[in-house]
Write a protein that holds these residues in place. Structure first.
Motif, PDB file in Angstrom:
ATOM      1  N   ARG A 124      15.696  12.659 -14.679  1.00  0.00           N
ATOM      2  CA  ARG A 124      15.656  13.834 -15.541  1.00  0.00           C
ATOM      3  C   ARG A 124      16.882  13.847 -16.428  1.00  0.00           C
ATOM      4  O   ARG A 124      18.014  13.676 -15.965  1.00  0.00           O
ATOM      5  N   THR A 125      16.671  14.097 -17.713  1.00  0.00           N
ATOM      6  CA  THR A 125      17.765  14.090 -18.671  1.00  0.00           C
ATOM      7  C   THR A 125      17.367  14.900 -19.898  1.00  0.00           C
ATOM      8  O   THR A 125      16.180  15.113 -20.138  1.00  0.00           O
ATOM      9  N   ASP A 126      18.350  15.345 -20.647  1.00  0.00           N
ATOM     10  CA  ASP A 126      18.059  16.092 -21.877  1.00  0.00           C
ATOM     11  C   ASP A 126      18.263  15.244 -23.123  1.00  0.00           C
ATOM     12  O   ASP A 126      18.200  15.744 -24.228  1.00  0.00           O
ATOM     13  N   ARG A 127      18.496  13.936 -22.917  1.00  0.00           N
ATOM     14  CA  ARG A 127      18.732  13.038 -24.049  1.00  0.00           C
ATOM     15  C   ARG A 127      18.356  11.613 -23.647  1.00  0.00           C
ATOM     16  O   ARG A 127      18.183  11.326 -22.454  1.00  0.00           O
ATOM     17  N   ALA A 159       4.409  12.038 -22.087  1.00  0.00           N
ATOM     18  CA  ALA A 159       5.783  11.525 -22.114  1.00  0.00           C
ATOM     19  C   ALA A 159       5.989  10.460 -21.040  1.00  0.00           C
ATOM     20  O   ALA A 159       6.606   9.414 -21.295  1.00  0.00           O
ATOM     21  N   TYR A 160       5.472  10.705 -19.840  1.00  0.00           N
ATOM     22  CA  TYR A 160       5.616   9.725 -18.764  1.00  0.00           C
ATOM     23  C   TYR A 160       4.859   8.439 -19.072  1.00  0.00           C
ATOM     24  O   TYR A 160       5.327   7.337 -18.774  1.00  0.00           O
ATOM     25  N   ILE A 165      12.859   5.082 -15.148  1.00  0.00           N
ATOM     26  CA  ILE A 165      12.013   5.811 -16.097  1.00  0.00           C
ATOM     27  C   ILE A 165      12.724   7.076 -16.588  1.00  0.00           C
ATOM     28  O   ILE A 165      13.185   7.892 -15.775  1.00  0.00           O
ATOM     29  N   GLU A 166      12.772   7.213 -17.893  1.00  0.00           N
ATOM     30  CA  GLU A 166      13.374   8.411 -18.494  1.00  0.00           C
ATOM     31  C   GLU A 166      12.399   9.577 -18.425  1.00  0.00           C
ATOM     32  O   GLU A 166      11.261   9.476 -18.874  1.00  0.00           O
ATOM     33  N   ALA A 167      12.863  10.678 -17.845  1.00  0.00           N
ATOM     34  CA  ALA A 167      12.059  11.908 -17.777  1.00  0.00           C
ATOM     35  C   ALA A 167      12.791  12.978 -18.578  1.00  0.00           C
ATOM     36  O   ALA A 167      13.413  13.879 -18.026  1.00  0.00           O
ATOM     37  N   ARG A 168      12.686  12.854 -19.893  1.00  0.00           N
ATOM     38  CA  ARG A 168      13.426  13.757 -20.772  1.00  0.00           C
ATOM     39  C   ARG A 168      12.730  15.104 -20.887  1.00  0.00           C
ATOM     40  O   ARG A 168      11.504  15.211 -20.736  1.00  0.00           O
ATOM     41  N   HIS A 174       0.812  -1.218   0.000  1.00  0.00           N
ATOM     42  CA  HIS A 174       0.000   0.000   0.000  1.00  0.00           C
ATOM     43  C   HIS A 174       0.849   1.274   0.000  1.00  0.00           C
ATOM     44  O   HIS A 174       0.314   2.364   0.185  1.00  0.00           O
ATOM     45  N   CYS A 175       2.157   1.144  -0.208  1.00  0.00           N
ATOM     46  CA  CYS A 175       3.015   2.321  -0.156  1.00  0.00           C
ATOM     47  C   CYS A 175       4.230   2.099  -1.041  1.00  0.00           C
ATOM     48  O   CYS A 175       4.885   1.056  -0.951  1.00  0.00           O
ATOM     49  N   ILE A 176       4.510   3.059  -1.936  1.00  0.00           N
ATOM     50  CA  ILE A 176       5.716   2.984  -2.757  1.00  0.00           C
ATOM     51  C   ILE A 176       6.434   4.325  -2.744  1.00  0.00           C
ATOM     52  O   ILE A 176       5.861   5.360  -2.366  1.00  0.00           O
ATOM     53  N   TYR A 177       7.716   4.280  -3.169  1.00  0.00           N
ATOM     54  CA  TYR A 177       8.551   5.476  -3.180  1.00  0.00           C
ATOM     55  C   TYR A 177       9.118   5.702  -4.578  1.00  0.00           C
ATOM     56  O   TYR A 177       9.669   4.780  -5.189  1.00  0.00           O
ATOM     57  N   ILE A 178       8.954   6.923  -5.071  1.00  0.00           N
ATOM     58  CA  ILE A 178       9.523   7.325  -6.364  1.00  0.00           C
ATOM     59  C   ILE A 178      10.600   8.367  -6.091  1.00  0.00           C
ATOM     60  O   ILE A 178      10.361   9.359  -5.383  1.00  0.00           O
ATOM     61  N   HIS A 179      11.790   8.143  -6.633  1.00  0.00           N
ATOM     62  CA  HIS A 179      12.902   9.068  -6.407  1.00  0.00           C
ATOM     63  C   HIS A 179      13.257   9.752  -7.720  1.00  0.00           C
ATOM     64  O   HIS A 179      13.569   9.087  -8.721  1.00  0.00           O
ATOM     65  N   LEU A 180      13.164  11.074  -7.739  1.00  0.00           N
ATOM     66  CA  LEU A 180      13.455  11.876  -8.934  1.00  0.00           C
ATOM     67  C   LEU A 180      14.886  12.389  -8.845  1.00  0.00           C
ATOM     68  O   LEU A 180      15.261  13.054  -7.870  1.00  0.00           O
ATOM     69  N   THR A 181      15.694  12.060  -9.848  1.00  0.00           N
ATOM     70  CA  THR A 181      17.099  12.466  -9.821  1.00  0.00           C
ATOM     71  C   THR A 181      17.499  13.072 -11.165  1.00  0.00           C
ATOM     72  O   THR A 181      16.704  13.115 -12.112  1.00  0.00           O
TER      73      THR A 181
END
Length: 542
Positions: free
Chosen positions: A210-213, A249-250, A235-238, A167-174
């Motif tokens: 997070r990336t530009d490519r 995009a996501y 997951i690519e977050a371009r 019932h709980c997950i963690y997403i880390h944005l880098t």
């Protein structure tokens, strides 16, 4: 029972956790789930209301009068669900409430500590009021490793243990930085960030990078191995051209599917993204363009006008045109002729602000718009300065000014010390606290039948969000109306001016409230849609 998704950030700040949270919320909503988004802010201010826009960016105001983080604006724009004071909390507010309890004796006999008292207060905030929601997305402000954020990370770690399994997950944005001299994306900062997160007991389920490519397959595999996540969960977050492309995009990268898989949900319908595709089509394929001059006081930091920028974009979406913004620091007009700066624009918008800096420049912008028949939109201080301009130059009241800037011989705008919220009288003292003491939140207004704004709204009864201490002095209304400035919107008791317009002008509107706080890409605010429509007409004349 609600499931919880915690979004944390690493490597650097300002990666867009709020936007990522909002986009994920929109995707889950598009699949038919009911979502709620909340924000935890580690700073010691009780709220951002007393912080400089250069420090914090825009202060977003909710219907119930909370001064909150600008990310709540993203939440509302992407999901269409109104937020409230129960969706944003700070370290300052947590400590304020705990110390008040301690002084009352609520903890009598106990030593008040970060664990369990502070973490319990954070947990109570996160877990309260979530009945009826399928997913609660909780964004943790700051970056992993920040000292002030540690109680929040500890609290969300505990929630992961307290909740039923699954019932709980963690997403880390880098961030995956690209080093030109090496010619490659570097994964080491993300590895270290995850190591820091794991050291305090949190194992991320999903990495949002997070990336530009594009991220090469080998780099995804390396991140999965070293960060202990599945390769499919990297997951690519371009970077994209507009923030409204982010949900699409996501989804294309599989974020929402990976989130559902982490919860063991395998029967969810595919998201209906038709509306998002229509928005993107309108943005990418405009049928024209207009230029709007924004004459403001904080133009050096665009985040100070985040909702304003998006609302103007929504006006462009409604009219299928591209809106170009020409940012002009109001102080310039105090020393220079505004004509070279404004003669090419198709509309002039003067936003809110506080203090005397640049106000004479805002007045000159209003003069130019009025005399040249250029569409003018004044918001909060921008409305007040338009009234002062009309008082000086139309009604001949030479000393017209606002008492916000010092003693005035003709206080056309003055400090408001009491007002009605429904049937309740609210009062403020001139020398009282600054925090949370303005006229805040949603208030009703009545519009004059047959006025331009009544036609724009299609109604004579509206509700809009406010954030201000000063009001137009009604003692001057009759003198101004004699000269063509119509007070076409008033508070229900008829005491507080809410909207002005100038008769015979193509589009000249000033509002005391902040309409940008209620504009959405799927429902552009009628004032912004109409303003951009007027700018389109003006573009054919310039």
């Amino acid at each position: 029972m609600a499931r919880y998704i915690f979004i944390t950030g690493g490597v650097v700040s300002s990666l867009g956790k709020g936007l990522a949270s909002a986009a994920l919320g929109a995707l889950l909503q598009a699949r038919g789930f009911k979502v709620r988004l909340r924000k935890l802010d580690p700073y010691l201010n009780v709220d951002p209301g007393t912080m400089s826009p250069y420090q914090h960016g825009e202060v977003y105001v909710t219907d119930d009068g909370a001064e909150t983080d600008l990310d709540l604006g993203h939440y509302e724009r992407f999901t269409g669900r109104p937020t409230s004071k129960q969706d944003n909390i700070t370290t300052g507010r947590i400590y304020q409430e705990i110390i008040a309890k301690e002084r009352r004796g609520d903890y009598l006999g106990a030593t008040v500590q970060v664990i369990p008292h502070v973490t319990d207060a954070i947990k109570e905030f996160v877990l309260t009021g979530n009945e009826g929601y399928d997913f609660v997305l909780v964004e943790v402000g700051g970056t992993v490793g920040d000292i002030e954020a540690l109680p929040f990370f500890e609290a969300i770690r505990q929630i992961g243990n307290d909740q039923p399994r699954g019932h709980c997950i963690y997403i880390h944005l880098t961030l995956l930085p690209f080093i030109p001299s090496a010619g490659e994306l570097k994964t080491k900062p993300t590895q270290h960030s995850v190591k820091e997160l794991r050291s305090i007991g949190i194992q991320p389920d999903i990495l949002l990078c997070r990336t530009d490519r594009p991220i090469p397959k080998d780099e995804r595999r390396k991140l999965g191995l070293f960060c202990n996540v599945r390769e499919s969960a990297v997951i690519e977050a371009r970077d994209v051209g507009t923030i409204y492309e982010v949900p699409i995009a996501y989804h294309n990268e599989g974020l929402d599917q990976e989130v559902l898989a982490a919860f063991g949900i395998d029967t969810a319908p595919q998201p209906n993204l038709t509306g998002w595709n229509e928005i993107i089509d309108r943005i990418k394929n405009p049928e024209g363009e207009v230029t709007i001059a924004v004459v403001g006081k904080y133009t050096g930091l665009k985040d100070a006008y985040k909702s304003l920028i998006e609302s103007l974009a929504h006006g462009g979406i409604a009219n299928r045109v591209k809106v170009n913004l020409d940012w002009i620091e109001a102080e310039i007009f105090e020393h220079e002729d505004p004509t070279p700066f404004l003669e090419h624009v198709h509309g002039i918008l003067v936003p809110g602000g506080f203090g005397p800096r640049g106000v004479e420049g805002k007045i000159k912008a209003a003069t130019f718009a009025r005399e040249r028949n250029v569409p003018y939109f004044g918001i909060c201080l921008g409305m007040q300065m338009a009234v002062v301009e009309a008082a000086r130059n139309l009604a001949g009241i030479e000393g017209a000014n606002s008492t916000e800037f010092g003693p005035a011989t003709e206080p056309v705008v003055g400090l408001m010390t009491e007002w009605l919220r429904g049937n309740e009288l609210e009062q403020r003292k001139e020398g009282g606290d600054l925090g949370g003491t303005m006229r805040l939140g949603a208030y009703q207004a009545r519009l004059l039948e047959g006025s331009k704004v009544a036609d724009i709204y299609g109604s004579t009864e509206i509700s809009e969000r406010h954030r201000h201490r000063y009001e137009v002095n009604t003692a001057y209304v009759s003198r101004l109306e004699e000269k063509g400035m119509r007070f076409c919107g008033l508070s229900p008791d008829g005491i507080l001016p809410e909207i002005v317009e100038i008769e015979g002008h193509p589009w000249f509107v000033g509002v005391q409230f902040h309409p940008e706080l209620k504009s959405r890409p799927f429902e552009p605010h009628p004032l912004f849609a109409s303003f951009i429509e007027a700018a389109v007409v003006q573009s054919r004349l310039v």
